[in-house]
Design a protein around this motif. Structure first.
Motif, PDB file in Angstrom:
ATOM      1  N   GLY A  39       0.850  -1.190   0.000  1.00 56.79           N
ATOM      2  CA  GLY A  39       0.000   0.000   0.000  1.00 56.79           C
ATOM      3  C   GLY A  39       0.883   1.237   0.000  1.00 56.79           C
ATOM      4  N   GLN A  40       0.268   2.385   0.284  1.00 60.67           N
ATOM      5  CA  GLN A  40       1.010   3.643   0.392  1.00 60.67           C
ATOM      6  C   GLN A  40       0.673   4.255   1.743  1.00 60.67           C
ATOM      7  OE1 GLN A  40       3.146   4.978  -1.639  1.00 60.67           O
ATOM      8  NE2 GLN A  40       2.867   3.847  -3.558  1.00 60.67           N
ATOM      9  N   TYR A  41       1.721   4.677   2.466  1.00 62.69           N
ATOM     10  CA  TYR A  41       1.446   5.266   3.769  1.00 62.69           C
ATOM     11  C   TYR A  41       2.477   6.356   4.059  1.00 62.69           C
ATOM     12  CZ  TYR A  41       0.496   5.824   8.753  1.00 62.69           C
ATOM     13  OH  TYR A  41       0.172   6.346   9.984  1.00 62.69           O
ATOM     14  N   GLY A  42       1.961   7.549   4.317  1.00 64.98           N
ATOM     15  CA  GLY A  42       2.813   8.664   4.736  1.00 64.98           C
ATOM     16  C   GLY A  42       2.014   9.560   5.658  1.00 64.98           C
ATOM     17  N   HIS A  43       2.589   9.912   6.788  1.00 62.14           N
ATOM     18  CA  HIS A  43       1.856  10.692   7.782  1.00 62.14           C
ATOM     19  C   HIS A  43       2.775  11.815   8.283  1.00 62.14           C
ATOM     20  CE1 HIS A  43       0.098  10.895  12.130  1.00 62.14           C
ATOM     21  NE2 HIS A  43      -0.379  11.859  11.356  1.00 62.14           N
ATOM     22  N   VAL A  44       2.318  13.075   8.106  1.00 64.93           N
ATOM     23  CA  VAL A  44       3.150  14.206   8.550  1.00 64.93           C
ATOM     24  C   VAL A  44       2.335  15.161   9.416  1.00 64.93           C
ATOM     25  CG1 VAL A  44       4.717  14.181   6.566  1.00 64.93           C
ATOM     26  CG2 VAL A  44       2.624  15.513   6.422  1.00 64.93           C
ATOM     27  N   LYS A  45       3.035  15.719  10.408  1.00 67.17           N
ATOM     28  CA  LYS A  45       2.481  16.824  11.195  1.00 67.17           C
ATOM     29  C   LYS A  45       3.411  18.002  10.964  1.00 67.17           C
ATOM     30  CE  LYS A  45       0.273  14.085  14.848  1.00 67.17           C
ATOM     31  NZ  LYS A  45       0.175  13.844  16.298  1.00 67.17           N
ATOM     32  N   MET A  46       2.839  19.133  10.529  1.00 68.01           N
ATOM     33  CA  MET A  46       3.688  20.262  10.129  1.00 68.01           C
ATOM     34  C   MET A  46       3.141  21.596  10.631  1.00 68.01           C
ATOM     35  SD  MET A  46       4.611  19.181   6.177  1.00 68.01           S
ATOM     36  CE  MET A  46       6.083  20.179   6.092  1.00 68.01           C
ATOM     37  N   ARG A  47       4.086  22.504  10.872  1.00 69.06           N
ATOM     38  CA  ARG A  47       3.715  23.886  11.202  1.00 69.06           C
ATOM     39  C   ARG A  47       4.142  24.776  10.032  1.00 69.06           C
ATOM     40  NH1 ARG A  47       6.219  22.779  16.167  1.00 69.06           N
ATOM     41  NH2 ARG A  47       8.004  24.072  15.535  1.00 69.06           N
ATOM     42  N   PHE A  48       3.307  25.741   9.727  1.00 68.86           N
ATOM     43  CA  PHE A  48       3.641  26.719   8.678  1.00 68.86           C
ATOM     44  C   PHE A  48       3.584  28.116   9.279  1.00 68.86           C
ATOM     45  CE2 PHE A  48       1.948  23.048   6.434  1.00 68.86           C
ATOM     46  CZ  PHE A  48       2.933  22.839   5.482  1.00 68.86           C
ATOM     47  N   GLU A  49       4.567  28.940   8.921  1.00 70.02           N
ATOM     48  CA  GLU A  49       4.615  30.320   9.447  1.00 70.02           C
ATOM     49  C   GLU A  49       5.328  31.209   8.429  1.00 70.02           C
ATOM     50  OE1 GLU A  49       8.329  30.244  12.443  1.00 70.02           O
ATOM     51  OE2 GLU A  49       6.849  28.659  12.829  1.00 70.02           O
ATOM     52  N   PRO A  50       5.110  32.539   8.498  1.00 66.68           N
ATOM     53  CA  PRO A  50       5.831  33.436   7.574  1.00 66.68           C
ATOM     54  C   PRO A  50       7.333  33.399   7.870  1.00 66.68           C
ATOM     55  CG  PRO A  50       3.984  34.567   8.645  1.00 66.68           C
ATOM     56  CD  PRO A  50       4.166  33.270   9.365  1.00 66.68           C
ATOM     57  N   SER A  51       8.147  33.294   6.825  1.00 64.60           N
ATOM     58  CA  SER A  51       9.608  33.258   7.033  1.00 64.60           C
ATOM     59  C   SER A  51      10.199  34.669   7.061  1.00 64.60           C
ATOM     60  CB  SER A  51      10.278  32.473   5.912  1.00 64.60           C
ATOM     61  OG  SER A  51      10.219  33.201   4.694  1.00 64.60           O
ATOM     62  N   GLY A  52       9.457  35.626   6.490  1.00 65.41           N
ATOM     63  CA  GLY A  52       9.967  37.002   6.441  1.00 65.41           C
ATOM     64  C   GLY A  52      10.885  37.255   5.257  1.00 65.41           C
ATOM     65  N   ASP A  53      11.250  36.221   4.493  1.00 63.04           N
ATOM     66  CA  ASP A  53      12.145  36.376   3.346  1.00 63.04           C
ATOM     67  C   ASP A  53      11.361  36.138   2.054  1.00 63.04           C
ATOM     68  OD1 ASP A  53      14.108  36.431   1.471  1.00 63.04           O
ATOM     69  OD2 ASP A  53      15.339  34.827   2.332  1.00 63.04           O
ATOM     70  N   LEU A  54      10.975  37.243   1.387  1.00 59.86           N
ATOM     71  CA  LEU A  54      10.170  37.118   0.168  1.00 59.86           C
ATOM     72  C   LEU A  54      11.021  36.805  -1.070  1.00 59.86           C
ATOM     73  CD1 LEU A  54       7.576  40.009   0.634  1.00 59.86           C
ATOM     74  CD2 LEU A  54       7.338  37.595   1.223  1.00 59.86           C
ATOM     75  N   GLU A  55      12.331  36.706  -0.882  1.00 63.05           N
ATOM     76  CA  GLU A  55      13.202  36.335  -1.996  1.00 63.05           C
ATOM     77  C   GLU A  55      13.169  34.820  -2.228  1.00 63.05           C
ATOM     78  OE1 GLU A  55      15.184  38.565  -3.876  1.00 63.05           O
ATOM     79  OE2 GLU A  55      13.920  40.022  -2.835  1.00 63.05           O
ATOM     80  N   LYS A  56      12.894  34.054  -1.141  1.00 61.32           N
ATOM     81  CA  LYS A  56      12.907  32.587  -1.242  1.00 61.32           C
ATOM     82  C   LYS A  56      11.491  32.045  -1.193  1.00 61.32           C
ATOM     83  CE  LYS A  56      17.187  31.502   1.241  1.00 61.32           C
ATOM     84  NZ  LYS A  56      17.623  30.908   2.519  1.00 61.32           N
ATOM     85  N   PRO A  57      11.213  30.955  -1.949  1.00 62.58           N
ATOM     86  CA  PRO A  57       9.878  30.356  -1.885  1.00 62.58           C
ATOM     87  C   PRO A  57       9.564  29.798  -0.486  1.00 62.58           C
ATOM     88  CG  PRO A  57      11.049  29.600  -3.835  1.00 62.58           C
ATOM     89  CD  PRO A  57      12.037  30.342  -3.000  1.00 62.58           C
ATOM     90  N   PHE A  58      10.509  29.025   0.055  1.00 64.27           N
ATOM     91  CA  PHE A  58      10.230  28.416   1.370  1.00 64.27           C
ATOM     92  C   PHE A  58      11.531  28.070   2.094  1.00 64.27           C
ATOM     93  CE2 PHE A  58      10.923  24.780  -1.327  1.00 64.27           C
ATOM     94  CZ  PHE A  58      11.503  23.813  -0.507  1.00 64.27           C
ATOM     95  N   GLU A  59      11.379  27.908   3.395  1.00 65.57           N
ATOM     96  CA  GLU A  59      12.461  27.353   4.220  1.00 65.57           C
ATOM     97  C   GLU A  59      11.927  26.071   4.847  1.00 65.57           C
ATOM     98  OE1 GLU A  59      13.773  30.146   7.170  1.00 65.57           O
ATOM     99  OE2 GLU A  59      13.983  31.763   5.696  1.00 65.57           O
ATOM    100  N   PHE A  60      12.769  25.047   4.908  1.00 63.46           N
ATOM    101  CA  PHE A  60      12.333  23.767   5.485  1.00 63.46           C
ATOM    102  C   PHE A  60      13.183  23.440   6.701  1.00 63.46           C
ATOM    103  CE2 PHE A  60      12.865  19.002   5.416  1.00 63.46           C
ATOM    104  CZ  PHE A  60      11.653  18.740   6.039  1.00 63.46           C
ATOM    105  N   ALA A  61      12.504  23.067   7.773  1.00 62.17           N
ATOM    106  CA  ALA A  61      13.211  22.622   8.988  1.00 62.17           C
ATOM    107  C   ALA A  61      12.478  21.404   9.532  1.00 62.17           C
ATOM    108  CB  ALA A  61      13.236  23.748  10.023  1.00 62.17           C
ATOM    109  N   GLN A  62      13.202  20.567  10.296  1.00 63.18           N
ATOM    110  CA  GLN A  62      12.536  19.414  10.928  1.00 63.18           C
ATOM    111  C   GLN A  62      12.901  19.346  12.399  1.00 63.18           C
ATOM    112  OE1 GLN A  62      14.083  16.549  12.179  1.00 63.18           O
ATOM    113  NE2 GLN A  62      16.151  17.254  11.640  1.00 63.18           N
ATOM    114  N   GLU A  63      11.904  18.988  13.178  1.00 66.30           N
ATOM    115  CA  GLU A  63      12.104  18.854  14.633  1.00 66.30           C
ATOM    116  C   GLU A  63      11.567  17.498  15.102  1.00 66.30           C
ATOM    117  OE1 GLU A  63       9.992  22.148  16.272  1.00 66.30           O
ATOM    118  OE2 GLU A  63      11.275  23.660  15.324  1.00 66.30           O
TER     119      GLU A  63
END
Length: 696
Positions: A498-522
């Motif tokens: 089968g297929q199984y993937g489970h994520v819990k994520m937080r999204f917030e403004p990075s303040g940098d409009l030059e970059k599409p996104f920043e990724f971090a993991q905790e």
């Protein structure tokens, strides 16, 4: 055609408002000099200089053409430049190549915006100039009014050399101010006559202006003038030539192009008073020594030239129009293109007479000619020898700010269109093709709507490909203002794994409009194994290309993966990527998404009297006026911030508001949050598009 030495050459550009009579003046010159046996007409589409299909169809000049006139042992390279503002690049190229100008003014319409712009160009390039007033055979054409208006606009430099004799509302002859004689036309001949009594007052007035000008050439002349002495014709002519060449006086003449009257004296005056190239200066840089090289159109120096214009015509081929800055160019010479690092042998040398190439043996310094099929040569390239590589500065051309997106009508023509546009942009330096990959559109930049319309027409008629122009998409972007916390479980069960993937994520403004996104993991305790982190990041990369709100690129988002779960058998990179994509959509929409719009810094230069109208119009376009700065010539520069969407149609509207006197320039400044009504409109447009696609 004969070979002419530098002292026997005159390079003259015809400038003026559209419809002033530049092309018909060239036609009269061509007829008088024996190039043609009958005069063509713009309305008939059979003139020497307007040879392009578009020019003949529209009945105005679109590109600069060169007509070399041979006259009593001299050669005048006449550059017929367009009068309409959308083709200003052609005008600037011609002015850069010329050594003098004739500003053509319609005697009926008088001084127009194009007249003013022509004068400003001559000032910028320090060109000696004549004013030639056309249509003197037309009722209510007024030479005197043009003299008064030009004097009022540009000071007491104006010096009429001739003025008309009219009888019974007809143009019958002219008064020569220098010789103080009258001249009357009898058929093609000119017969001397008495100056009519009603012309004597004007003769005295214009004569005084000339004599003051002559007196100012030296202290000795000034003393003689104050002692009441008269100057000989030879002294007057010598002094006037000096004054004309340094721009301290501007001769004014007049005539009728269609009747070929007044043109003979104009050609004579060009030779008598306008400078040959040896009286002009030109300098480049010796790339071997890095020293300034004063070429100065000296035939005895090493050969060097400059490509001032390129012609790429499907019918006549490719020609590089050159101006020889030093030395003598001959057939079979080796020439080195500094910009392309290519050395090649010149096959044949030509001078172009409109679109007709005429072979010549050599071109002396200061002359204008053409080379065929130079490898990779472009407008602005410097040509010299490898032993003495001289680099010349490029002509400064106006920047195109009007743009539309284009689409091929037939998808199979994409490559053909691309090649055709590339050829056209080699010829026309103010035409730019920009691939806006982010918004999946190709943009065509030009000097105005008419410019772009003619490009489309040429593509169809000359290259047999069809494109459609449309309003471009604005490069909006999407971002978030608040935080969100989401989870998404991607589960699919079908035979086998089968297929199984489970994520819990937080999204917030990075303040940098030059970059599409920043990724971090905790992630703690291996809830999501490390080997799936790249899959999560890949899911984010795909998500930010088209935002969930209105399908515009996403910027300024920070995504933190802090928890989740996995299945030892069913979990895969694909499953975690899909889980991340869905989590992003949900999280983004819960974090107060907003639309960002591009803002431009705009500078509008207008005469004082138009500032109120322009500022009012900017307010309607959601522009914020930041201030005004006065500049020379009674003008103001209005500085403003304006959304890019507010600039559509601005070129046409500004010209309409200011009678063609307004100019503008802008550059991208930053992104700002779009007003709610703009955002709602874009979101609704996206929803409609999705609905249409699902129906299909």
């Amino acid at each position: 055609m004969n070979v002419y030495t530098t002292d026997k050459i005159r390079n003259v550009v015809l400038l003026g408002h559209g419809g002033a009579g530049k092309t018909s003046l060239v036609e009269a010159m061509a007829y008088l000099s024996g190039i043609t046996s009958r005069m063509g007409k713009v309305t008939d589409g059979n003139t020497v200089s307007d040879y392009g299909k578009e020019e003949q169809k529209r009945q105005f000049s679109i590109s600069t053409s060169v007509i070399p006139i041979e006259w009593e042992g001299y050669k005048i390279n006449v550059l017929d430049a367009p009068g309409y503002f959308d083709f200003v690049g052609e005008v600037e190229e011609a002015v850069g190549a010329a050594g003098a100008a004739i500003i053509v003014v319609n005697g009926k319409s008088g001084v127009e915006v194009g007249t003013m712009k022509a004068w400003e160009l001559c000032e910028k390039y320090k060109l000696p100039r004549f004013i030639y007033v056309t249509n003197m055979d037309v009722d209510n054409a007024s030479f005197r009014q043009v003299v008064e208006d030009m004097t009022e606009s540009f000071g007491k430099k104006m010096a009429p050399f001739h003025f008309p004799i009219r009888e019974n509302e007809k143009f019958v002859g002219y008064v020569n101010v220098i010789t103080e004689t009258g001249n009357r036309w009898q058929g093609k001949d000119v017969v001397e006559c008495d100056v009519p009594d009603y012309s004597r007052e004007n003769l005295q007035l214009y004569r005084d202006v000339l004599m003051e000008s002559v007196a100012e050439t030296s202290e000795e002349m000034m003393e003689r003038y104050f002692n009441g002495e008269t100057f000989s014709d030879a002294e007057i002519r010598a002094a006037l030539r000096t004054n004309v060449c340094d721009g301290s006086i501007v001769p004014m003449s007049m005539g009728s192009n269609t009747l070929c009257q007044g043109v003979f004296t104009l050609i004579d005056d060009i030779i008598k008073y306008l400078p040959s190239p040896e009286n002009r200066e030109v300098a480049g840089i010796n790339m071997k020594t890095n020293e300034i090289y004063h070429a100065d159109y000296d035939f005895s120096k090493t050969k060097s030239a400059y490509i001032w214009k390129t012609i790429v015509d499907p019918f006549i081929g490719k020609y590089s129009l050159i101006k020889v800055n030093s030395g003598v160019l001959k057939t079979d010479d080796l020439i080195y293109n500094l910009d392309k690092d290519i050395e090649e042998k010149i096959g044949k040398l030509y001078v172009l007479q409109g679109n007709k190439p005429i072979e010549v043996k050599e071109l002396h310094a200061g002359d204008i000619g053409a080379l065929a099929k130079l490898t990779g040569a472009r407008t602005g390239n410097s040509l010299a020898t490898k032993a003495m590589p001289i680099k010349y500065g490029q002509t400064e051309l106006s920047v195109p700010y009007t743009y539309l997106r284009y689409k091929p009508k037939n998808k199979g023509d994409v490559d053909k269109i691309s090649q055709a546009l590339q050829k056209m942009s080699h010829e026309d330096q103010t035409l730019k093709i920009v691939n806006d990959a982010e918004n999946r559109q190709t943009l065509l930049y030009g000097m105005g709507d008419q410019h772009l319309e003619i490009v489309v027409s040429r593509l169809l008629n000359e290259y047999k490909v069809e494109v459609e122009l449309a309003q471009p998409k604005i490069a909006y972007k999407e971002t978030i203002k608040k935080n969100s916390d989401v989870e998404y479980k991607y589960k699919k069960q079908s035979g086998g794994h089968g297929q199984y993937g489970h994520v819990k994520m937080r999204f917030e403004p990075s303040g940098d409009l030059e970059k599409p996104f920043e990724f971090a993991q905790e992630v703690v305790g291996g809830a999501v194994p490390k080997n799936y982190f790249p899959a999560v990041e890949k899911g984010l990369q795909e998500s930010v290309i088209k935002g969930p709100m209105a399908a515009y690129p996403v910027v300024g988002v920070k995504a933190v993966l802090y928890d989740g779960s996995y299945h030892p058998v069913d979990s895969s990179e694909m499953a975690f990527k899909m889980a991340t994509i869905q989590a992003f959509k949900k999280g983004f929409m819960e974090a107060h998404p907003v639309l960002l719009e591009p803002i431009a810094s705009l500078k509008v230069t207008v005469p004082d009297s138009y500032t109120g109208d322009v500022m009012g119009d900017l307010n309607k376009r959601r522009g914020r006026v930041l201030g005004m700065n006065p500049v020379q010539g009674g003008k103001q520069i209005i500085e403003a911030d304006i959304p890019m969407s507010g600039l559509f149609g601005y070129c046409t509207d500004l010209r309409s508001m200011t009678g063609g006197r307004g100019e503008y320039a802008y550059e991208f400044a930053r992104y700002e949050q779009a007003p709610s009504d703009v955002q709602e409109k874009e979101v609704a447009a996206r929803a409609n598009k999705v609905a249409e696609n699902s129906e299909e």
